[in-house]
Design a protein around this motif. Structure first.
Motif, PDB file in Angstrom:
ATOM      1  N   HIS A 171       0.800  -1.232   0.000  1.00 29.72           N
ATOM      2  CA  HIS A 171       0.000   0.000   0.000  1.00 29.72           C
ATOM      3  C   HIS A 171       0.831   1.279   0.000  1.00 29.72           C
ATOM      4  CE1 HIS A 171      -3.545  -2.441   0.602  1.00 29.72           C
ATOM      5  NE2 HIS A 171      -3.038  -2.965   1.709  1.00 29.72           N
ATOM      6  N   THR A 172       2.149   1.159  -0.122  1.00 30.23           N
ATOM      7  CA  THR A 172       2.988   2.355  -0.082  1.00 30.23           C
ATOM      8  C   THR A 172       2.640   3.366  -1.171  1.00 30.23           C
ATOM      9  OG1 THR A 172       4.832   1.316   1.099  1.00 30.23           O
ATOM     10  CG2 THR A 172       5.361   3.201  -0.291  1.00 30.23           C
ATOM     11  N   PRO A 173       2.487   2.981  -2.437  1.00 33.50           N
ATOM     12  CA  PRO A 173       2.112   3.984  -3.450  1.00 33.50           C
ATOM     13  C   PRO A 173       0.802   4.689  -3.120  1.00 33.50           C
ATOM     14  CG  PRO A 173       2.921   1.998  -4.515  1.00 33.50           C
ATOM     15  CD  PRO A 173       2.756   1.662  -3.061  1.00 33.50           C
ATOM     16  N   GLU A 174      -0.186   3.930  -2.658  1.00 36.12           N
ATOM     17  CA  GLU A 174      -1.477   4.515  -2.293  1.00 36.12           C
ATOM     18  C   GLU A 174      -1.341   5.515  -1.152  1.00 36.12           C
ATOM     19  OE1 GLU A 174      -5.770   2.833  -0.590  1.00 36.12           O
ATOM     20  OE2 GLU A 174      -4.215   1.442  -1.298  1.00 36.12           O
ATOM     21  N   LEU A 175      -0.530   5.170  -0.153  1.00 36.29           N
ATOM     22  CA  LEU A 175      -0.347   6.061   0.989  1.00 36.29           C
ATOM     23  C   LEU A 175       0.466   7.299   0.611  1.00 36.29           C
ATOM     24  CD1 LEU A 175       0.205   3.372   3.753  1.00 36.29           C
ATOM     25  CD2 LEU A 175      -1.656   5.053   3.681  1.00 36.29           C
ATOM     26  N   ILE A 176       1.414   7.148  -0.296  1.00 35.03           N
ATOM     27  CA  ILE A 176       2.171   8.306  -0.775  1.00 35.03           C
ATOM     28  C   ILE A 176       1.241   9.272  -1.502  1.00 35.03           C
ATOM     29  CG2 ILE A 176       3.873   9.028  -2.511  1.00 35.03           C
ATOM     30  CD1 ILE A 176       5.583   6.636  -1.613  1.00 35.03           C
ATOM     31  N   ARG A 177       0.355   8.745  -2.331  1.00 32.13           N
ATOM     32  CA  ARG A 177      -0.618   9.613  -3.010  1.00 32.13           C
ATOM     33  C   ARG A 177      -1.518  10.315  -1.996  1.00 32.13           C
ATOM     34  NH1 ARG A 177      -0.465   5.256  -6.757  1.00 32.13           N
ATOM     35  NH2 ARG A 177      -2.211   4.214  -5.719  1.00 32.13           N
ATOM     36  N   PHE A 178      -1.932   9.590  -0.967  1.00 35.86           N
ATOM     37  CA  PHE A 178      -2.774  10.147   0.081  1.00 35.86           C
ATOM     38  C   PHE A 178      -2.073  11.310   0.776  1.00 35.86           C
ATOM     39  CE2 PHE A 178      -3.815   9.943   4.701  1.00 35.86           C
ATOM     40  CZ  PHE A 178      -5.142  10.353   4.636  1.00 35.86           C
ATOM     41  N   MET A 179      -0.808  11.116   1.156  1.00 36.59           N
ATOM     42  CA  MET A 179      -0.062  12.166   1.845  1.00 36.59           C
ATOM     43  C   MET A 179       0.229  13.339   0.924  1.00 36.59           C
ATOM     44  SD  MET A 179       2.506  10.033   4.382  1.00 36.59           S
ATOM     45  CE  MET A 179       3.045   8.784   3.198  1.00 36.59           C
ATOM     46  N   SER A 180       0.533  13.045  -0.315  1.00 38.61           N
ATOM     47  CA  SER A 180       0.801  14.101  -1.284  1.00 38.61           C
ATOM     48  C   SER A 180      -0.430  14.970  -1.485  1.00 38.61           C
ATOM     49  CB  SER A 180       1.247  13.485  -2.612  1.00 38.61           C
ATOM     50  OG  SER A 180       1.541  14.477  -3.568  1.00 38.61           O
ATOM     51  N   ASP A 181      -1.615  14.351  -1.558  1.00 34.55           N
ATOM     52  CA  ASP A 181      -2.862  15.094  -1.724  1.00 34.55           C
ATOM     53  C   ASP A 181      -3.145  15.992  -0.522  1.00 34.55           C
ATOM     54  OD1 ASP A 181      -3.261  13.955  -4.184  1.00 34.55           O
ATOM     55  OD2 ASP A 181      -4.709  12.471  -3.503  1.00 34.55           O
ATOM     56  N   LEU A 182      -2.616  15.612   0.659  1.00 34.04           N
ATOM     57  CA  LEU A 182      -2.769  16.424   1.862  1.00 34.04           C
ATOM     58  C   LEU A 182      -1.767  17.579   1.920  1.00 34.04           C
ATOM     59  CD1 LEU A 182      -3.273  13.639   4.586  1.00 34.04           C
ATOM     60  CD2 LEU A 182      -5.029  15.175   3.668  1.00 34.04           C
ATOM     61  N   GLY A 183      -0.863  17.610   0.951  1.00 38.74           N
ATOM     62  CA  GLY A 183       0.158  18.660   0.929  1.00 38.74           C
ATOM     63  C   GLY A 183       1.339  18.364   1.835  1.00 38.74           C
ATOM     64  N   LEU A 184       1.500  17.117   2.247  1.00 44.06           N
ATOM     65  CA  LEU A 184       2.594  16.740   3.138  1.00 44.06           C
ATOM     66  C   LEU A 184       3.855  16.408   2.345  1.00 44.06           C
ATOM     67  CD1 LEU A 184       0.581  14.397   5.529  1.00 44.06           C
ATOM     68  CD2 LEU A 184       1.401  16.703   6.054  1.00 44.06           C
ATOM     69  N   VAL A 185       4.997  16.763   2.902  1.00 43.56           N
ATOM     70  CA  VAL A 185       6.276  16.317   2.353  1.00 43.56           C
ATOM     71  C   VAL A 185       6.499  14.874   2.808  1.00 43.56           C
ATOM     72  CG1 VAL A 185       8.774  16.661   2.403  1.00 43.56           C
ATOM     73  CG2 VAL A 185       7.231  18.643   2.372  1.00 43.56           C
ATOM     74  N   VAL A 186       6.883  14.023   1.881  1.00 44.87           N
ATOM     75  CA  VAL A 186       7.093  12.603   2.195  1.00 44.87           C
ATOM     76  C   VAL A 186       8.564  12.266   1.987  1.00 44.87           C
ATOM     77  CG1 VAL A 186       6.451  10.227   1.657  1.00 44.87           C
ATOM     78  CG2 VAL A 186       4.746  12.056   1.450  1.00 44.87           C
ATOM     79  N   GLU A 187       9.136  11.618   2.982  1.00 44.77           N
ATOM     80  CA  GLU A 187      10.514  11.128   2.884  1.00 44.77           C
ATOM     81  C   GLU A 187      10.490   9.632   3.157  1.00 44.77           C
ATOM     82  OE1 GLU A 187      13.821  13.682   4.192  1.00 44.77           O
ATOM     83  OE2 GLU A 187      14.147  12.150   5.718  1.00 44.77           O
ATOM     84  N   MET A 188      11.198   8.852   2.374  1.00 45.94           N
ATOM     85  CA  MET A 188      11.149   7.404   2.514  1.00 45.94           C
ATOM     86  C   MET A 188      12.547   6.805   2.559  1.00 45.94           C
ATOM     87  SD  MET A 188       9.303   4.527   0.092  1.00 45.94           S
ATOM     88  CE  MET A 188      10.655   4.432  -1.103  1.00 45.94           C
TER      89      MET A 188
END
Length: 351
Positions: A89-106
């Motif tokens: 589910h990582t791609p789905e969760l990245i899209r979710f966080m991106s839509d919230l305007g969050l910076v994502v680091e992995m």
């Protein structure tokens, strides 16, 4: 590829932002484990056995926790593991966080970084930290507990570069642990990363879990100090970056307990991966309540009055409190002086 300037720090926030978050009980970031499942078996890691990988957070629970962190002010979510690139589910969760305007680091070992996965990361401007400890294939494999680790990492790096990393918009770093087996080659790795405009993220091993039974990895504090100074010298002479040496990060500082926390795959909220003291579980209590009522976090935020020994009297205490994870794992006291800090070792030798 767009070139971007070298800076000495890419991982922390300004002192002003940290102070404000600490004073208001807010977050700037949150680290999260989607799952602890991993195909590597690094001898310094804390990933548990398969039998312990039960009752991990559901997709909806993870989404809910991210929303709670955002509502507390977090603008950045750092994905740890296990290995997030193999979590379905990582791609789905990245899209979710991106839509919230969050910076994502992995943080990733690269296993699941296919061409499509790399392009997905780039499309959402995910800050990628690839784990790599050595140029030597045999040593890299040994330090990863996987016979094909070197090939996996190098293939992932090639795919990330093809997707546009690194650039002004697409941050790429290499995470390396400092151990007895690789310390002599790490200056060359640091220099190569700087030349490639890839951020180096070198850190002292926290003596916990597997690392506790693999003492062959460890480097003594005096040699760590010499190593840190050698890297600082390279950065100043060759790349114009000037910084003070302090554990546990090379060229950076860690005071994350003022503005961050860790959410484990089982829902436990902890100060960080090293201070393994559960503060509460989001399945029973909201994140805001857990953080606001934690005496551990209050002690860490008020460290100038609560910390003990040499770390309290150190002339760098305003900007450093050592590694709280090392202190906790080696002494059982998260407020003890950092046993792996060379300054504390010198003070102990004199007393």
């Amino acid at each position: 590829m767009n070139r971007h300037p070298i800076t000495s720090s890419h991982f922390e926030f300004s002192q002003e932002a940290i102070a404000e978050a600490a004073a208001k009980g807010r977050l700037l970031s949150m680290e999260i484990e989607f799952s602890l499942r991993c195909n590597f078996r690094c001898p310094y890691c804390y990933v548990p056995t398969k039998e312990q990988l039960k009752d991990e957070l559901t997709l909806e629970e993870i989404r809910g926790a991210i929303l709670q962190a955002r509502d507390l002010g977090a603008g950045k979510i750092i994905i740890l593991g296990g290995e997030p690139s193999i979590y379905p589910h990582t791609p789905e969760l990245i899209r979710f966080m991106s839509d919230l305007g969050l910076v994502v680091e992995m943080f990733t070992n690269g296993t699941g970084v296919t061409d499509d996965f790399a392009r997905m990361l780039a499309a959402h401007h995910v800050r990628v930290v690839l784990k790599m400890n050595s140029f030597d294939p045999a040593l890299q494999n040994r330090l990863s507990g996987h016979s094909d680790a070197y090939t996996i990492i190098q293939t992932a790096l090639t795919r990330l570069k093809a997707a546009g990393y690194p650039s002004e918009e697409l941050f790429l770093a290499i995470s390396s642990i400092i151990c007895r087996q690789n310390i002599d080659e790490l200056p060359r790795l640091w220099q190569w990363l700087r030349e490639e405009r890839i951020a180096p993220y070198f850190e002292i091993i926290t003596p916990q879990a597997n690392a506790r039974i693999n003492e062959w990895l460890f480097v003594a504090p005096p040699e760590l100090e010499k190593f840190f100074r050698s890297i600082a010298d390279i950065d100043e002479r060759q790349f114009g970056c000037t910084w003070e040496i302090q554990p546990p990060l090379v060229g950076n500082r860690c005071m994350r307990h003022h503005f961050s926390c860790l959410l484990t795959a089982l829902g436990e909220v902890m100060p960080c991966v090293g201070v393994t003291l559960p503060l509460g579980n989001i399945r029973q209590r909201p994140l805001a309540e857990i953080l606001a009522n934690s005496q551990v976090l209050k002690d860490l935020k008020n460290y100038r009055h609560t910390i003990k020994g040499g770390c309290r009297t150190c002339d760098r205490a305003e900007v450093c409190y050592g590694c709280r994870g090392a202190a906790f794992q080696m002494t059982g006291d998260y407020l003890a002086s950092d046993p792996l800090c060379w300054r504390n070792c010198r003070a102990d030798a004199r007393s």
